[in-house]
Scaffold this motif. Sequence first.
Motif, short mmCIF file in Angstrom:
data_model
loop_
_atom_site.label_atom_id
_atom_site.label_comp_id
_atom_site.label_asym_id
_atom_site.label_seq_id
_atom_site.Cartn_x
_atom_site.Cartn_y
_atom_site.Cartn_z
N LEU A 199 0.84 -1.20 0.00
CA LEU A 199 0.00 0.00 0.00
C LEU A 199 0.87 1.24 0.00
O LEU A 199 0.67 2.18 -0.79
CB LEU A 199 -0.86 -0.04 1.27
N VAL A 200 1.87 1.23 0.89
CA VAL A 200 2.80 2.36 0.96
C VAL A 200 3.50 2.53 -0.38
O VAL A 200 3.66 3.63 -0.91
CB VAL A 200 3.85 2.14 2.07
N MET A 201 3.88 1.39 -0.95
CA MET A 201 4.63 1.46 -2.19
C MET A 201 3.78 2.00 -3.33
O MET A 201 4.23 2.81 -4.13
CB MET A 201 5.10 0.06 -2.53
N GLU A 202 2.51 1.55 -3.37
CA GLU A 202 1.67 2.00 -4.47
C GLU A 202 1.37 3.49 -4.37
O GLU A 202 1.39 4.22 -5.34
CB GLU A 202 0.35 1.20 -4.47
N LYS A 203 1.11 3.91 -3.12
CA LYS A 203 0.66 5.29 -2.98
C LYS A 203 1.81 6.26 -2.89
O LYS A 203 1.69 7.39 -3.33
CB LYS A 203 -0.20 5.42 -1.72
N ARG A 204 2.89 5.81 -2.24
CA ARG A 204 3.93 6.78 -1.93
C ARG A 204 5.28 6.41 -2.53
O ARG A 204 6.25 7.09 -2.29
CB ARG A 204 4.07 6.91 -0.41
N ASN A 205 5.34 5.30 -3.27
CA ASN A 205 6.57 4.91 -3.93
C ASN A 205 7.72 4.70 -2.93
O ASN A 205 8.87 4.85 -3.27
CB ASN A 205 6.95 5.97 -4.97
N ALA A 206 7.37 4.38 -1.69
CA ALA A 206 8.40 4.15 -0.69
C ALA A 206 8.40 2.67 -0.29
O ALA A 206 7.56 1.90 -0.75
CB ALA A 206 8.14 5.02 0.54
N LEU A 207 9.34 2.28 0.55
CA LEU A 207 9.44 0.92 1.08
C LEU A 207 9.56 -0.14 -0.01
O LEU A 207 9.13 -1.28 0.15
CB LEU A 207 8.21 0.57 1.93
N VAL B 35 2.47 6.11 -18.41
CA VAL B 35 1.01 5.99 -18.47
C VAL B 35 0.43 6.00 -17.06
O VAL B 35 -0.56 6.67 -16.77
CB VAL B 35 0.62 4.71 -19.22
N VAL B 36 1.09 5.21 -16.17
CA VAL B 36 0.60 5.13 -14.79
C VAL B 36 0.60 6.50 -14.13
O VAL B 36 -0.38 6.91 -13.50
CB VAL B 36 1.45 4.15 -13.97
N TYR B 37 1.69 7.25 -14.32
CA TYR B 37 1.79 8.56 -13.66
C TYR B 37 0.75 9.53 -14.22
O TYR B 37 0.17 10.32 -13.48
CB TYR B 37 3.21 9.12 -13.81
N LYS B 38 0.53 9.44 -15.55
CA LYS B 38 -0.47 10.34 -16.14
C LYS B 38 -1.85 10.02 -15.55
O LYS B 38 -2.62 10.92 -15.21
CB LYS B 38 -0.50 10.16 -17.66
N ASP B 39 -2.12 8.71 -15.41
CA ASP B 39 -3.39 8.31 -14.79
C ASP B 39 -3.49 8.85 -13.37
O ASP B 39 -4.54 9.30 -12.92
CB ASP B 39 -3.52 6.78 -14.76
N ALA C 198 0.73 16.61 -4.10
CA ALA C 198 0.72 15.35 -4.82
C ALA C 198 1.12 15.56 -6.27
O ALA C 198 1.91 14.81 -6.84
CB ALA C 198 -0.67 14.72 -4.74
N ARG C 199 0.55 16.63 -6.88
CA ARG C 199 0.84 16.91 -8.28
C ARG C 199 2.34 17.10 -8.50
O ARG C 199 2.91 16.59 -9.46
CB ARG C 199 0.07 18.16 -8.71
N ILE C 200 2.94 17.82 -7.58
CA ILE C 200 4.39 18.09 -7.72
C ILE C 200 5.17 16.78 -7.66
O ILE C 200 6.02 16.50 -8.50
CB ILE C 200 4.87 19.06 -6.62
N GLU C 201 4.82 15.95 -6.68
CA GLU C 201 5.56 14.68 -6.52
C GLU C 201 5.43 13.80 -7.76
O GLU C 201 6.40 13.27 -8.28
CB GLU C 201 5.01 13.92 -5.32
N ILE C 202 4.19 13.65 -8.23
CA ILE C 202 3.96 12.77 -9.37
C ILE C 202 4.66 13.32 -10.61
O ILE C 202 5.27 12.58 -11.39
CB ILE C 202 2.44 12.62 -9.63
N GLY C 203 4.59 14.64 -10.76
CA GLY C 203 5.24 15.26 -11.92
C GLY C 203 6.72 14.97 -11.94
O GLY C 203 7.30 14.65 -12.98
N ARG C 204 7.33 15.01 -10.75
CA ARG C 204 8.76 14.74 -10.65
C ARG C 204 9.06 13.33 -11.15
O ARG C 204 9.96 13.08 -11.93
CB ARG C 204 9.20 14.91 -9.19
#
Lengths: 660, 373
Positions: free
Chosen positions: A263-271, B41-45, B67-73
């Motif tokens: 869950l952490v990985m999917e949402k926050r790209n961590a762990l 594709v995943v990030y755009k979604d 969140a937008r900033i993080e995903i954009g990065r």
Amino acid sequence: MIAESGHYALVLALALALIQSIVPLIGARLNDAALMNVARSTALAQLLFVGASFTALVTLHVASDFSVANVYENSHSMKPLIYKITGVWGNHEGSMLLWVSILALFGGLVALFGNNLPLSLRAHVLAVQAWVASAFYLFILVTSNPFLRIANPPLEGRDLNPVLQDIGLAVHPPMLYLGYVGFSISFSFAIAALMEGRIDAAWARWVRPWTLMAWIFLTLGIAMGSYWAYYELGWGGWWFWDPVENASLMPWLAGTALLHSALVMEKRNALKVWTILLSILTFSLSLLGTFLVRSGVLTSVHAFASDPTRGVFILLILCVFIGGSLSLYAARASSLKQGGLFAPISREGALVLNNLFLTTACATVLVGTLYPLALEVLTGEKISVGAPFFNLTFGPLFVPLLIAVPFGPLLAWKRGDILGAAQRLIAAGIGALLVLALVWAWTRGGSALAAPAIALAVFVILGSVSDLVERAGLFRVPFGTAMRRARGLPRSAWGTSLAHAGLGVALIGIVCETTWNSEYIGTMKPDDVAKVAGYELKLDGLFQRQGPNFREMIAEFAVSRDGDKVSVMTPSKRSFTTRGSSTTEAALLTSGASQLYVSLGDVTAEGAIAVRIYHKPLVLLIWWGPVLMALGGVLSLSDRRLRVGAPKPARAQQRLQPAE
Amino acid sequence: MTLWFVFALMTVAAIFAVLWPLGRGNRAANQSLEGQGSETVVYKDQLAEVERDLAAGLIAGPEAEAARIEIGRRLLAAAGVEQASAGQSNVKWRRVAAVLALVGLPLVAIGVYGRLGSPQLHDFPLAERSRAPNMAQSLENLVTQVEQHLEKNPTDGRGWNVLAPVLERLGRYDDAVRAYRNVLTYGGENAERHSDLGEALSAAAGGVVTAEAKSEFERAVALNADEPKANYFLGLAAEQDGRKDDAAKIWRALLAKAPADAPWRPLVQTSLTRVGGGTVAPALSDETLAAAKDMNEGDRSAMVRGMVERLATRLKQNGDDVEGWLRLVRAYLVMGERDKAKAALTDARQAVANDADRLRQLNEGLKTMGLDG
């Protein structure tokens, strides 16, 4: 012809798996799309052939073809149809065939629905699946072949173990296998990531739902197995810390940890690295479970037949896969890109805490299960590590975990506010204290720990409710708005609350059953009356009856409470001629979540019968809890949205609700 | 032949599954490569998702912005990596894969199946089995069939009646007991059936006439006092209880009433010898005489005469019965009719003249009676 075609289909599946385990990897190395796509069509063809093989075995069992040794040894022409079908996996060979069928099913699903995966990732994942599959096809064909024939078939089979002739066999093993084998997907994804040397967002998007699905099935499978043991084995226990039960509990604990870290990985790209390790460990524990149950190291209801060659073969598979994957992990983990950072007090931090407790709990179970085995091998001394050990180690680990459970969902991603979360849990805390006082005032006897344990369970339940209340803004915004917001909440939020509440519900059941369980054990003659927990049970008489492939002795009890007739309970003892063994069929009377449980013992020379009567208060909550958890899982799984954990900005301009 | 045809079809299908993607050509393969999901594709979604949540009021503005900033990065980083990769094709390795499928797959399949399979054996499902009448059926198979029939129709008393003695002969005494009980339950009771049950019970107890068995025999005798099996076993019970005299009494009575050609006579005779009643019983056993005591003289002698007449008539029809002759002779002696005794003796000698064994037996028996020549 059916038998031999089924056999040949299994051999073809092996040949296909071998190709699938090599060709796509070459394709990925050369970046050749056609070679990588071989993985997809072979995975589907494998599913087709294994499916055909499994169908063939089912057909043979239904047709009572005793020229097949497996059918002869485990079936009987008089067996009811349902048990002819379930009997297919009620034996070692058939259950292994079910195992590989489910493995092929998952491989086929990845092939079919994996269009949005990067091609090389899919090729790697399917190749790893094919390794596992090849190993198990070979295991089946060489040591546990269900299609071996008898040249001069006997006229009648030897029947299925009577204990297994129950509807539980139709549900429990397939569920459990869907869970065990489902974790092979996250394992394959982990190995693929290590081989490719990178983990991307698509990886996480895929792993979490598969893990969740496997976890749902495993949860239901374990709960079903526990309930089956409770009503079939005849002494009313629902968990024995039996090594085989532990073998299923360990992947569940590791899988639960994996679920949260994914869950952490999917949402926050961590762990990321930790999630990969957990994926490997979870499936390794599933394999270990298979080894413990199938090798004959342990003797229990689950060990249908033991044969040393099988044990050695599975041990070999176990060493290659666990050893190989952990070595690969050790070699490649450092090269993986680390993910996002987070403060210790945050949703991520809470999930890490959860992971720590779950993995430690899993380790204690592992020690408790393997230590006696190791000791027996080394010194020949037989010891049994039972409930006391687990109660002393597993229990204390779960208490802080349960206290922490309500806090987790209330903390914000990246950096959280523990005081804020605590404030929002005040209502839940007060509720728990009230329950504590009430339980202490109202009940007599039992362990002093019962009341605090129930209070803890209530805290967990109320905590998960307050999470929903907070998010919907109930009591802060007008009722109508709150309702609209509650409906608009992501289904995964409802899922989280349900699953966490399920934990509390199960705990209440466990505490009540173990503390206020009352029993009557004795011999009764017709017209004798036994009194248990306010119920009066009068033995009306004993009758004989002829079943389809058994004879049974039924005792009829008239149950009354305060003079009012409540019901009639008819526990029985069945004796099966072919196997020369008997089973007890307990009679259950449910009122609310409590149950009255009657099971029969032997008839004495004077015509009296040994009877065990239990009253188990709130016992059903033990299984409703896992069902709630699974339901939460289904809700969360049905949430087709992408998962983005919106982080809390470093300088909050205003007080905000935690986001999904 | 059909089997090999099916195998061939399956093998072809398996090979096809491998060859199909290889034969789809570069263009199709590369198209599919481009159509694949990738990180970008995943990030755009994900970005679209954030917008939707913001619009629905599930997250607030500042959080959405973060969140937008993080995903954009992440999106930028991923796009950079993906530029580098593009599909290639490698004809040499595709050929290798094709050969693997065309040659390797059938070789593995035939090799493994050849070692493990038994293609010469046909299926043998239940339906076919019951249709095969000229199959040599052993006794046990027949028993199994009857048992199956009875599992389905447990109230078929006749069926149990057929099955029970067979089970007993097969040594399955416990099953025989159950079968005999069912005979009694569903077929109605009579003396013979009670005796049979008792016998099976004794057999199951290793030859001991248990209390349970004894009560069955007693029940049988109550229904028919002359039931021979029940009487024999009651005698045996007495013997096992140590009441040898009682046993001898019961058996003597049994022999007295027995038809001369009863097949079980020797058995009873031997048993009688064993308990010490070895001397051949008088024609009228003590019991009969005791019963006759209460009668007046005339009745008694009438009864005795009647019995002796019956014996004589029977022996005229069937003279093989040495015991019978001896009994007749003795009876005449007891009644004081010496002439008749001598006549009977002559008749007996004539009847058994052709059989040296019987003649010797007769002479032996006569020696004890003191009737000369």
